[in-house]
Design an enzyme around this catalytic site. Structure first.
Site, short mmCIF file in Angstrom:
data_model
loop_
_atom_site.label_atom_id
_atom_site.label_comp_id
_atom_site.label_asym_id
_atom_site.label_seq_id
_atom_site.Cartn_x
_atom_site.Cartn_y
_atom_site.Cartn_z
N LEU A 59 -9.84 55.56 125.18
CA LEU A 59 -8.89 56.87 126.59
C LEU A 59 -7.86 56.68 126.35
O LEU A 59 -7.32 58.15 126.65
CB LEU A 59 -8.75 56.83 128.24
CG LEU A 59 -10.93 57.18 128.70
CD1 LEU A 59 -11.22 57.58 129.70
CD2 LEU A 59 -10.91 58.60 128.44
N SER A 125 -9.87 53.62 146.36
CA SER A 125 -10.15 52.19 146.58
C SER A 125 -9.54 52.79 147.83
O SER A 125 -8.31 53.43 147.85
CB SER A 125 -9.32 51.12 145.45
OG SER A 125 -9.16 50.04 146.43
N TYR A 150 -1.28 48.65 140.70
CA TYR A 150 -2.67 49.10 140.78
C TYR A 150 -3.17 48.99 141.61
O TYR A 150 -3.37 50.70 141.49
CB TYR A 150 -4.01 47.80 140.76
CG TYR A 150 -4.64 47.57 141.26
CD1 TYR A 150 -5.42 48.45 140.31
CD2 TYR A 150 -5.72 47.83 143.06
CE1 TYR A 150 -7.32 49.45 140.76
CE2 TYR A 150 -7.11 48.26 142.88
CZ TYR A 150 -7.68 49.10 141.76
OH TYR A 150 -9.38 49.30 142.87
N LYS A 154 -4.46 53.91 141.77
CA LYS A 154 -5.20 55.21 142.75
C LYS A 154 -4.85 56.12 143.56
O LYS A 154 -5.03 57.32 144.01
CB LYS A 154 -5.89 53.93 143.72
CG LYS A 154 -6.59 52.71 142.44
CD LYS A 154 -7.54 53.33 141.76
CE LYS A 154 -8.91 52.53 140.80
NZ LYS A 154 -9.46 53.11 140.05
C1 UD1 Z 1 -9.04 43.71 145.57
C2 UD1 Z 1 -7.69 44.21 146.07
C3 UD1 Z 1 -8.38 46.08 146.22
C4 UD1 Z 1 -8.90 45.92 144.55
C5 UD1 Z 1 -9.96 45.03 144.65
C6 UD1 Z 1 -10.43 45.42 143.18
C7 UD1 Z 1 -6.03 44.14 147.01
C8 UD1 Z 1 -4.99 43.94 149.13
N1 UD1 Z 1 -7.00 44.32 147.49
O1 UD1 Z 1 -9.59 43.41 147.25
O2 UD1 Z 1 -7.61 46.69 146.08
O3 UD1 Z 1 -9.92 47.14 144.31
O4 UD1 Z 1 -9.09 43.74 144.66
O5 UD1 Z 1 -10.93 44.33 142.40
O6 UD1 Z 1 -4.89 43.67 146.09
N2 UD1 Z 1 -10.57 35.59 148.65
C9 UD1 Z 1 -10.05 34.38 149.00
N3 UD1 Z 1 -10.68 33.04 148.12
C10 UD1 Z 1 -10.52 33.98 146.10
C11 UD1 Z 1 -11.01 35.31 146.47
C12 UD1 Z 1 -11.22 36.22 147.85
O7 UD1 Z 1 -10.18 33.75 150.10
O8 UD1 Z 1 -11.12 33.22 145.41
C13 UD1 Z 1 -10.62 36.31 149.97
C14 UD1 Z 1 -9.48 36.96 149.94
O9 UD1 Z 1 -7.90 36.89 150.48
C15 UD1 Z 1 -10.18 38.92 150.03
C16 UD1 Z 1 -11.29 38.49 149.58
O10 UD1 Z 1 -11.69 36.93 149.31
O11 UD1 Z 1 -10.00 38.60 151.60
C17 UD1 Z 1 -12.22 39.47 149.17
O12 UD1 Z 1 -11.03 39.59 148.62
P1 UD1 Z 1 -11.30 40.09 146.72
O13 UD1 Z 1 -12.83 40.27 146.28
O14 UD1 Z 1 -10.07 39.81 145.03
O15 UD1 Z 1 -11.03 41.81 147.31
P2 UD1 Z 1 -9.62 42.43 147.85
O16 UD1 Z 1 -8.92 41.69 148.12
O17 UD1 Z 1 -10.56 42.93 149.70
#
Ligand code: UD1
Length: 339
Positions: A59, A125, A150, A154
């Site tokens: 795109l 998002s 990122y 959005k």
């Molecule tokens: C993130 C982005 C969001 C995006 C999405 C897309 C932020 C704040 N949010 O969502 O904008 O649309 O990714 O992929 O940047 N966690 C752990 N261990 C890990 C991975 C994650 O503890 O290895 C925790 C994180 O701290 C968070 C939760 O799990 O509290 C969800 O994390 P994740 O799946 O990365 O999503 P978001 O950060 O909510």
């Protein structure tokens, strides 16, 4: 009715293609395969019995976009998923994100204007809300300054769509603000398959359980939440996919209240990271290797959706539980790993 799905071989895109086909829509997929695989086409076919029309397309290549629309003059609507979504990568390479997520949107919208393609669904998002002032978050909550390029893409994309809605005579847009999509199709034919180490929680959990990662790092247990870990609204990807079909039908049936609308797409329920870990252990009946580490920079403490607007106006509601989603994610992971 032919619907163009950009990024239709990706995680949310592929589940949405299945739901569209299940509801009788003809689908044409474009994808640049940057974070997806071509065999997803066959996997979609094995679920819904129909292989969607497909063209590999970049795109960012404006002439290629123009020529695509010259050849396909029978498109009734567009569901636009194609975008990059890794927060960390966007901080390291902001221009890639602005080009990938915004130039491409502009090119697509220029073609919508040229050919009077009216119906446009955009993947936004909950990141646009930043750290919310109150919970659950309604669509009228203020958009906060983005913490990553990122997130900024959005926000800017939504602004582009709003600005265009003021002048376009044809375009009707619905922006869906996704909360945290997880899980996989129940057939385990399609699911989330991140390239490289997963950035998101659930793929990291399933890869750890599958023995690909040594242990999960839980980013912080000293937040002001009940168990100290962050809270998110985890929504089953199939529920999320169905929301796209309902949103598209709202536009096709001209039920939209204005030519630019925004809906939260979540479950309305917040779950902490440790709750997700515990639920995963329960559903799969095994111990997950994890340790508590420092907070991850940029994480918000707690976000979950007020879903009244989507429930009442779209007539859509998340039906599946977090446990269902985790079970399907695990089934998918095992299948991918040949377990
Ligand atoms: C993130 C982005 C969001 C995006 C999405 C897309 C932020 C704040 N949010 O969502 O904008 O649309 O990714 O992929 O940047 N966690 C752990 N261990 C890990 C991975 C994650 O503890 O290895 C925790 C994180 O701290 C968070 C939760 O799990 O509290 C969800 O994390 P994740 O799946 O990365 O999503 P978001 O950060 O909510």
């Amino acid at each position: 009715m032919k619907i163009l799905v950009t990024g239709g071989l990706g995680y949310i895109g592929s589940h949405t293609v299945v739901e569209l086909q299940n509801n009788g829509y003809k689908v044409i997929v474009i994808d640049n395969l940057s974070n997806s695989a071509i065999d997803v086409l066959e996997r979609i076919e094995s679920i819904s019995g129909i292989r969607p029309e497909y063209q590999e397309l970049e795109l960012r290549d404006k002439p290629a976009v123009i020529s695509f629309f010259q050849k396909h003059n029978d498109i009734h609507g567009i569901i636009h998923f194609a975008a990059s979504k890794a927060v960390g990568e966007s901080i390291e390479n902001p221009l890639l994100y602005y080009e990938n997520n915004l130039n491409t949107l502009v090119y697509l919208l220029q073609e919508c204007e040229k050919y009077a393609i009216a119906n446009f669904i955009f993947s936004s998002s909950c990141t646009v809300y930043g750290e919310p002032d109150s919970l659950p978050i309604t669509e009228s909550a203020p958009v906060k300054k983005a913490t990553s390029p990122y997130g900024n893409t959005k926000q800017i994309a939504e602004e582009i769509l709003v600005d265009l809605s003021h002048v376009s005579e044809t375009l009707q847009t619905i922006a869906l603000r996704y909360f945290n999509p997880i899980g996989a199709h129940k057939t385990a034919e399609i699911g989330e398959l991140p390239k490289g180490a997963p950035q998101n929680l659930v793929p990291f959990i399933t890869q750890t359980a599958a023995g690909i990662r040594e242990e999960l790092s839980v980013f912080g247990d000293d937040y002001a939440t009940e168990d100290g870990s962050c809270i998110r609204d985890y929504i089953h990807v199939v529920d999320l996919a169905k929301a796209h079909v309902v949103a598209l039908e709202r536009l096709l049936n001209k039920k939209n209240a204005s030519n630019y609308e925004v809906f939260n797409i979540g479950t309305g329920r917040g779950s902490s990271v440790l709750e997700v870990v515990n639920a995963f252990e329960k559903v799969t009946n095994q111990k997950l290797n994890y340790k508590i580490v420092d907070r991850r920079p940029g994480d918000v403490v707690s976000v979950y959706a007020d879903t009244h607007k989507a429930n009442n106006e779209l007539g859509w509601k998340a039906e599946k539980s977090m446990e269902d989603a985790l079970e399907s994610a695990w089934k998918w992971e095992k299948k991918v790993r040949g377990m």
